[in-house]
Write an enzyme that holds these catalytic residues in place. Structure first.
Site, mmCIF file in Angstrom:
data_model
loop_
_atom_site.group_PDB
_atom_site.id
_atom_site.type_symbol
_atom_site.label_atom_id
_atom_site.label_comp_id
_atom_site.label_asym_id
_atom_site.label_seq_id
_atom_site.Cartn_x
_atom_site.Cartn_y
_atom_site.Cartn_z
ATOM 1 N N LYS A 237 -0.165 8.008 -23.426
ATOM 2 C CA LYS A 237 0.028 7.834 -24.781
ATOM 3 C C LYS A 237 1.562 7.798 -25.022
ATOM 4 O O LYS A 237 1.664 6.671 -25.870
ATOM 5 C CB LYS A 237 0.388 9.084 -25.032
ATOM 6 C CG LYS A 237 -1.765 9.457 -25.250
ATOM 7 C CD LYS A 237 -2.757 10.086 -23.978
ATOM 8 C CE LYS A 237 -3.293 11.053 -24.691
ATOM 9 N NZ LYS A 237 -4.406 10.335 -22.550
ATOM 10 N N ASP B 146 1.695 20.532 -20.690
ATOM 11 C CA ASP B 146 1.102 18.933 -20.863
ATOM 12 C C ASP B 146 1.443 18.219 -21.704
ATOM 13 O O ASP B 146 2.234 18.003 -22.710
ATOM 14 C CB ASP B 146 -0.159 18.942 -21.417
ATOM 15 C CG ASP B 146 -0.866 17.802 -21.489
ATOM 16 O OD1 ASP B 146 -0.245 16.800 -21.752
ATOM 17 O OD2 ASP B 146 -2.016 18.059 -21.955
ATOM 18 N N PHE C 13 -7.428 22.402 -23.861
ATOM 19 C CA PHE C 13 -7.697 20.184 -24.225
ATOM 20 C C PHE C 13 -9.370 20.218 -23.644
ATOM 21 O O PHE C 13 -9.319 20.549 -22.579
ATOM 22 C CB PHE C 13 -6.723 19.135 -23.971
ATOM 23 C CG PHE C 13 -7.111 18.015 -23.844
ATOM 24 C CD1 PHE C 13 -7.057 17.396 -25.418
ATOM 25 C CD2 PHE C 13 -7.511 17.109 -23.116
ATOM 26 C CE1 PHE C 13 -7.780 16.694 -25.708
ATOM 27 C CE2 PHE C 13 -7.720 15.894 -23.662
ATOM 28 C CZ PHE C 13 -7.906 15.106 -24.511
ATOM 29 N N THR C 14 -9.534 18.979 -24.045
ATOM 30 C CA THR C 14 -11.424 18.686 -23.001
ATOM 31 C C THR C 14 -10.754 18.768 -21.839
ATOM 32 O O THR C 14 -11.644 19.520 -21.282
ATOM 33 C CB THR C 14 -11.816 17.070 -24.350
ATOM 34 O OG1 THR C 14 -11.082 16.308 -23.842
ATOM 35 C CG2 THR C 14 -12.343 18.082 -25.219
ATOM 36 N N ARG D 295 -13.042 15.663 -33.888
ATOM 37 C CA ARG D 295 -12.635 16.966 -32.677
ATOM 38 C C ARG D 295 -12.868 17.856 -33.081
ATOM 39 O O ARG D 295 -12.490 18.819 -34.260
ATOM 40 C CB ARG D 295 -11.161 16.722 -32.632
ATOM 41 C CG ARG D 295 -10.636 15.808 -31.862
ATOM 42 C CD ARG D 295 -10.396 15.420 -30.532
ATOM 43 N NE ARG D 295 -11.533 15.262 -29.423
ATOM 44 C CZ ARG D 295 -12.134 15.094 -28.505
ATOM 45 N NH1 ARG D 295 -10.138 14.773 -27.970
ATOM 46 N NH2 ARG D 295 -12.573 14.448 -27.668
ATOM 47 N N TYR E 8 0.742 -1.238 -0.005
ATOM 48 C CA TYR E 8 0.006 0.115 0.292
ATOM 49 C C TYR E 8 0.841 0.993 0.127
ATOM 50 O O TYR E 8 0.586 2.460 -0.408
ATOM 51 C CB TYR E 8 -0.930 0.184 1.026
ATOM 52 C CG TYR E 8 -1.751 1.009 1.315
ATOM 53 C CD1 TYR E 8 -3.543 0.676 0.314
ATOM 54 C CD2 TYR E 8 -1.484 2.559 1.618
ATOM 55 C CE1 TYR E 8 -4.224 1.780 0.670
ATOM 56 C CE2 TYR E 8 -2.571 3.660 1.724
ATOM 57 C CZ TYR E 8 -3.670 3.582 1.361
ATOM 58 O OH TYR E 8 -4.874 4.428 0.698
ATOM 59 N N PHE F 29 -19.547 14.742 -25.714
ATOM 60 C CA PHE F 29 -18.627 14.294 -27.121
ATOM 61 C C PHE F 29 -18.469 12.783 -26.068
ATOM 62 O O PHE F 29 -18.850 11.969 -27.672
ATOM 63 C CB PHE F 29 -17.415 14.891 -27.075
ATOM 64 C CG PHE F 29 -16.254 15.046 -26.554
ATOM 65 C CD1 PHE F 29 -16.141 16.152 -25.393
ATOM 66 C CD2 PHE F 29 -15.618 13.129 -26.543
ATOM 67 C CE1 PHE F 29 -14.818 15.671 -25.095
ATOM 68 C CE2 PHE F 29 -14.647 13.718 -25.150
ATOM 69 C CZ PHE F 29 -13.959 14.521 -24.424
HETATM 70 O O1 PLI Z 1 -7.542 10.904 -21.008
HETATM 71 P P1 PLI Z 1 -6.221 10.696 -19.648
HETATM 72 O O2 PLI Z 1 -7.202 11.232 -18.366
HETATM 73 O O3 PLI Z 1 -5.429 10.157 -19.481
HETATM 74 O O4 PLI Z 1 -5.434 12.485 -20.750
HETATM 75 C C1 PLI Z 1 -6.494 13.487 -20.675
HETATM 76 C C2 PLI Z 1 -5.336 14.346 -21.746
HETATM 77 C C3 PLI Z 1 -4.560 15.251 -21.015
HETATM 78 N N1 PLI Z 1 -3.755 16.756 -22.464
HETATM 79 C C4 PLI Z 1 -4.296 15.420 -23.661
HETATM 80 C C5 PLI Z 1 -3.501 16.294 -24.412
HETATM 81 C C6 PLI Z 1 -4.683 14.576 -23.520
HETATM 82 O O5 PLI Z 1 -4.578 14.181 -24.689
HETATM 83 C C7 PLI Z 1 -5.458 13.914 -23.079
HETATM 84 C C8 PLI Z 1 -6.453 13.192 -23.485
HETATM 85 N N2 PLI Z 1 -6.463 12.589 -24.720
HETATM 86 C C9 PLI Z 1 -7.446 11.491 -25.098
HETATM 87 C C10 PLI Z 1 -8.187 10.609 -23.834
HETATM 88 C C11 PLI Z 1 -7.543 11.716 -26.736
HETATM 89 O O6 PLI Z 1 -8.200 10.343 -27.437
HETATM 90 O O7 PLI Z 1 -6.581 11.811 -27.517
#
Ligand code: PLI
Length: 466
Positions: free
Chosen positions: A259, A216, A125-126, A383, A73, A450
């Site tokens: 990513k 970011d 970003f969203t 998008r 933990y 979305f």
């Molecule tokens: O999906 P998360 O919570 O791990 O990350 C959010 C996020 C933050 N910044 C940027 C630039 C992103 O592209 C992002 C998430 N992107 C998604 C889910 C996408 O499909 O692009």
């Protein structure tokens, strides 16, 4: 000159079977999903280009690392491995793991933003903007104008416009700007990079005014590949060096490890400031988990630590972006309108140019993504206006200039033949674009609409007429 093809620096050890569907099955599936590709069960999808987020194939080394998960933990061994990877490759002192990127955005926004603050950024970003607004801040777009023009060939369309940033500082004063959110690369602009020169200048300007910069860093290594390719002085530098320099102009980062870091789940907040780190650790225990796991299993942290080291390999990144460029090249030959230059993580179709007959109110990008699925089982993502949501003050739909369909390429997952099939379907649709029908909302959720919105064709019962 003799042509030399690029190829992946790996071979395939395990395969995952895909289900092929008929057009009639896909027509039923998309209607059942309210014409929203997010609502399709993945068993009905053939080639899944919805996102590059959490969809990468992990390496054998990462899978071996999963077996080394220390599921204590507190104080898991894997936390320390991740902490040293973040220190080594990104250069930040404090690591606060989170379950994914938005967890880090939530904590950073809560720590730094006061109601009424302005938060500048190189395009929204969203999830990032949603957390800024939740904390009472207002996002202010300070990206260069070229970013909003799908046809502009500017090599660094992600750059911050120093004039726009200075004007904001003059208007609201530095005390009302908690930080600048610097995206590398800029997702909503089409995966467009920022230049090192711009990062350096932005950093100098912000430091003069005492404004912090949080990057970011979700796709920062991809950004570094573009710097190496396009910016004088970087052609012979290892990606790891370029990344360290880029991070040195910032005070910390939020990270979606799903990513660049090549994992299926995970993220982190990393900062240099001791007091901010302490504040963030106090919040992470409320929202994510103890500060040494932040909602992740030990094995997830281990996979991310290994993925970070793999992500800075030039051969990896060259093949990753090479595949995106391969798909773009096929579409370009067919005259398909798209955002140019092609960005790092996908090909972004320009839905307004693709479907000029559809007004913005009929959500051309949403309709194009649905039609592509019907045609071939390829799943893409809108998008555009649906993603942009409504203005919280006026309640009106936001109509960004960019109305895009993103064909996002997961890392190390699909083959060149999958790219060929995708290109054939998109090019075929472009030739029959008059058959694509616009959409209207039948259900509109309040936040991040979305993801769960539902639609119906504005006429008839098909998004792609036969
Ligand atoms: O999906 P998360 O919570 O791990 O990350 C959010 C996020 C933050 N910044 C940027 C630039 C992103 O592209 C992002 C998430 N992107 C998604 C889910 C996408 O499909 O692009």
């Amino acid at each position: 000159m003799q042509r030399r093809s690029w190829a992946e620096p790996f071979k395939i050890k395990v395969v995952e079977h895909l289900r092929m569907t008929t057009r009639a099955e896909r027509e039923r599936a998309i209607a059942g999903a309210g014409y929203n590709t997010f609502l399709l069960p993945s068993r009905d999808v053939y080639i899944d280009l919805l996102t590059d987020s959490g969809t990468s194939a992990m390496s054998d080394r990462q899978w071996a690392g999963m077996m080394m998960g220390d599921e204590a933990y507190a104080g898991s061994e894997n936390f320390y491995h991740l902490e040293s990877a973040v220190r080594e490759f990104y250069g930040y002192r404090h690591l606060i793991p989170t379950h994914q990127g938005r967890g880090a955005e939530h904590i950073l926004s809560k720590c730094c933003i006061k109601p009424g603050d302005s938060v500048p950024g190189n395009m929204y970003f969203t999830t990032t903007r949603a957390h800024q607004e939740l904390a009472g801040g207002q996002f202010v777009d300070v990206i260069i104008d070229e970013a909003h023009d799908p046809a502009s060939l500017h090599p660094f369309k992600g750059d911050v416009d120093l004039g726009k940033l200075s004007a904001l500082i003059g208007r609201v004063g530095p005390a009302r700007i908690p930080y600048l959110a610097l995206h590398a690369t800029v997702n909503m602009a089409g995966g467009q990079p920022i230049s090192m020169a711009n990062a350096r200048e932005v950093s100098a300007l912000c430091r003069r005014h005492g404004i912090r910069i949080f990057m970011d860093a979700t796709r920062a290594v991809e950004n570094c590949w573009f710097i190496r390719e396009r910016e004088p002085g970087y052609a012979d530098r290892p990606l790891a060096d370029i990344l360290r320099e880029l991070c040195s102009y910032t005070d910390g980062c939020t990270m979606s490890g799903k990513k660049d870091c090549l994992v299926n789940i995970g993220g982190f907040l990393a900062v240099n400031d001791d007091a901010l780190a302490e504040q963030a650790r106090n919040l992470v225990v409320l929202f994510e988990g103890l500060h040494t796991y932040g909602g992740l299993a030990g094995r997830d942290m281990e996979a991310m630590a290994i993925g970070i080291a793999e992500s800075v390999s030039y051969d990896h990144m060259h093949a990753r972006i090479g595949q995106v460029q391969y798909l773009a090249g096929l579409l370009e030959r067919e005259g398909v309108p798209m955002v140019r230059p092609v960005g790092g993580h996908g090909v972004f179709l320009d839905a307004r140019a693709f479907l000029p007959q559809l007004p913005r109110e009929q959500f051309p990008a949403q309709a194009l993504a649905a039609a592509l699925y019907v045609d071939s089982g390829v799943r893409a993502m809108e998008r555009g206006a649906v993603s942009a949501g409504r203005d919280p003050q006026t309640g009106e739909n936001r109509y960004p200039r960019l109305e895009l369909v993103r064909l996002t390429i997961p890392r190390r997952v699909y083959t060149q033949a999958h790219m060929d099939v995708t290109a054939e379907s998109v090019a075929g649709l472009y030739q029959q674009r008059g058959r694509i029908v616009g959409l209207r909302f039948t259900y509109e959720p309040e936040s991040l609409r979305f993801f769960q919105a539902r639609f119906a064709p504005v006429e008839g019962d098909a998004v792609l007429r036969r």
